[in-house]
Design a protein around this motif. Structure first.
Motif, short mmCIF file in Angstrom:
data_model
loop_
_atom_site.label_atom_id
_atom_site.label_comp_id
_atom_site.label_asym_id
_atom_site.label_seq_id
_atom_site.Cartn_x
_atom_site.Cartn_y
_atom_site.Cartn_z
N LEU A 75 0.85 -1.20 0.00
CA LEU A 75 0.00 0.00 0.00
C LEU A 75 0.87 1.24 0.00
CD1 LEU A 75 -2.50 1.80 0.30
CD2 LEU A 75 -2.46 1.29 2.75
N SER A 76 1.87 1.26 0.86
CA SER A 76 2.73 2.44 0.97
C SER A 76 3.44 2.73 -0.35
CB SER A 76 3.75 2.22 2.09
OG SER A 76 4.52 3.39 2.29
N SER A 77 3.95 1.70 -1.01
CA SER A 77 4.64 1.89 -2.29
C SER A 77 3.69 2.40 -3.37
CB SER A 77 5.28 0.59 -2.74
OG SER A 77 6.30 0.21 -1.85
N ALA A 78 2.51 1.79 -3.46
CA ALA A 78 1.53 2.21 -4.45
C ALA A 78 1.03 3.62 -4.16
CB ALA A 78 0.36 1.23 -4.49
N PHE A 79 0.81 3.93 -2.88
CA PHE A 79 0.33 5.25 -2.49
C PHE A 79 1.37 6.31 -2.86
CE2 PHE A 79 -1.25 8.62 0.21
CZ PHE A 79 -2.61 8.39 0.27
N LEU A 80 2.63 6.03 -2.57
CA LEU A 80 3.70 6.96 -2.91
C LEU A 80 3.77 7.19 -4.42
CD1 LEU A 80 6.17 8.68 -2.14
CD2 LEU A 80 7.53 6.58 -2.22
N ALA A 81 3.68 6.12 -5.19
CA ALA A 81 3.74 6.24 -6.65
C ALA A 81 2.56 7.02 -7.20
CB ALA A 81 3.79 4.85 -7.29
N HIS A 82 1.38 6.83 -6.62
CA HIS A 82 0.16 7.46 -7.13
C HIS A 82 -0.02 8.89 -6.62
CE1 HIS A 82 -3.91 7.23 -8.85
NE2 HIS A 82 -4.30 7.89 -7.79
N MET A 83 0.26 9.10 -5.33
CA MET A 83 -0.03 10.38 -4.68
C MET A 83 1.20 11.27 -4.47
SD MET A 83 -3.31 10.18 -4.25
CE MET A 83 -3.81 11.33 -2.98
N GLY A 84 2.38 10.68 -4.54
CA GLY A 84 3.60 11.46 -4.36
C GLY A 84 4.05 11.62 -2.92
N VAL A 85 3.31 11.03 -1.97
CA VAL A 85 3.67 11.06 -0.55
C VAL A 85 3.34 9.71 0.06
CG1 VAL A 85 3.32 13.55 -0.23
CG2 VAL A 85 1.43 11.99 0.19
N ARG A 86 3.99 9.40 1.16
CA ARG A 86 3.68 8.18 1.91
C ARG A 86 2.35 8.36 2.64
NH1 ARG A 86 6.79 4.05 0.53
NH2 ARG A 86 8.95 4.64 0.23
N PRO A 87 1.66 7.26 2.95
CA PRO A 87 0.39 7.35 3.66
C PRO A 87 0.47 8.12 4.98
CG PRO A 87 0.67 5.13 2.82
CD PRO A 87 1.96 5.86 2.57
N SER A 88 1.56 7.95 5.72
CA SER A 88 1.70 8.64 7.00
C SER A 88 1.77 10.16 6.82
CB SER A 88 2.95 8.15 7.75
OG SER A 88 4.10 8.35 6.96
N VAL A 89 2.44 10.60 5.78
CA VAL A 89 2.53 12.04 5.50
C VAL A 89 1.17 12.56 5.05
CG1 VAL A 89 3.59 13.77 3.99
CG2 VAL A 89 4.97 11.91 4.95
N TYR A 90 0.49 11.78 4.21
CA TYR A 90 -0.85 12.16 3.75
C TYR A 90 -1.79 12.34 4.93
CZ TYR A 90 -5.19 12.03 1.06
OH TYR A 90 -6.41 12.34 0.51
N ARG A 91 -1.75 11.39 5.86
CA ARG A 91 -2.62 11.44 7.04
C ARG A 91 -2.32 12.68 7.87
NH1 ARG A 91 -3.70 6.19 10.35
NH2 ARG A 91 -5.75 6.34 9.39
N LYS A 92 -1.07 13.02 8.08
CA LYS A 92 -0.70 14.20 8.88
C LYS A 92 -1.22 15.48 8.26
CE LYS A 92 3.45 12.28 10.90
NZ LYS A 92 4.92 12.29 10.91
N ASN A 93 -1.29 15.52 6.94
CA ASN A 93 -1.70 16.72 6.23
C ASN A 93 -3.18 16.75 5.84
OD1 ASN A 93 0.89 17.96 6.21
ND2 ASN A 93 1.50 16.51 4.65
N ALA A 94 -3.91 15.67 6.18
CA ALA A 94 -5.31 15.59 5.79
C ALA A 94 -6.19 16.45 6.70
CB ALA A 94 -5.78 14.14 5.85
#
Length: 74
Positions: free
Chosen positions: A55-74
């Motif tokens: 998930l983390s690899s696919a999320f980074l490739a698709h969104m440009g950030v790791r899931p943990s970073v996305y969550r912090k900024n959501a």
């Protein structure tokens, strides 16, 4: 070619264009990251990824950030 295609479909160069199904799974994961306190492992399972790492690899490739970073900024 991917970078050129990325510009055509509105993605910044360098981000991978994924399959429509993977894109939907990543979007679902993003919603769960923003709206719940589920762990990344729980989100990976719910979204059909084989592991939190995949998930983390696919999320980074698709969104440009790791899931943990996305969550912090959501």
């Amino acid at each position: 070619m991917t970078a050129q295609l990325g510009i055509v479909v509105g993605r910044p160069p360098g981000l991978r264009v994924s399959s429509p199904r993977t894109g939907l799974r990543i979007e679902q994961a993003g919603r769960l990251l923003a709206d719940t306190e589920l762990t990344v492992a729980q989100i990976a399972e719910r979204c059909g990824f084989s592991s939190p790492g995949s998930l983390s690899s696919a999320f980074l490739a698709h969104m440009g950030v790791r899931p943990s970073v996305y969550r912090k900024n959501a």
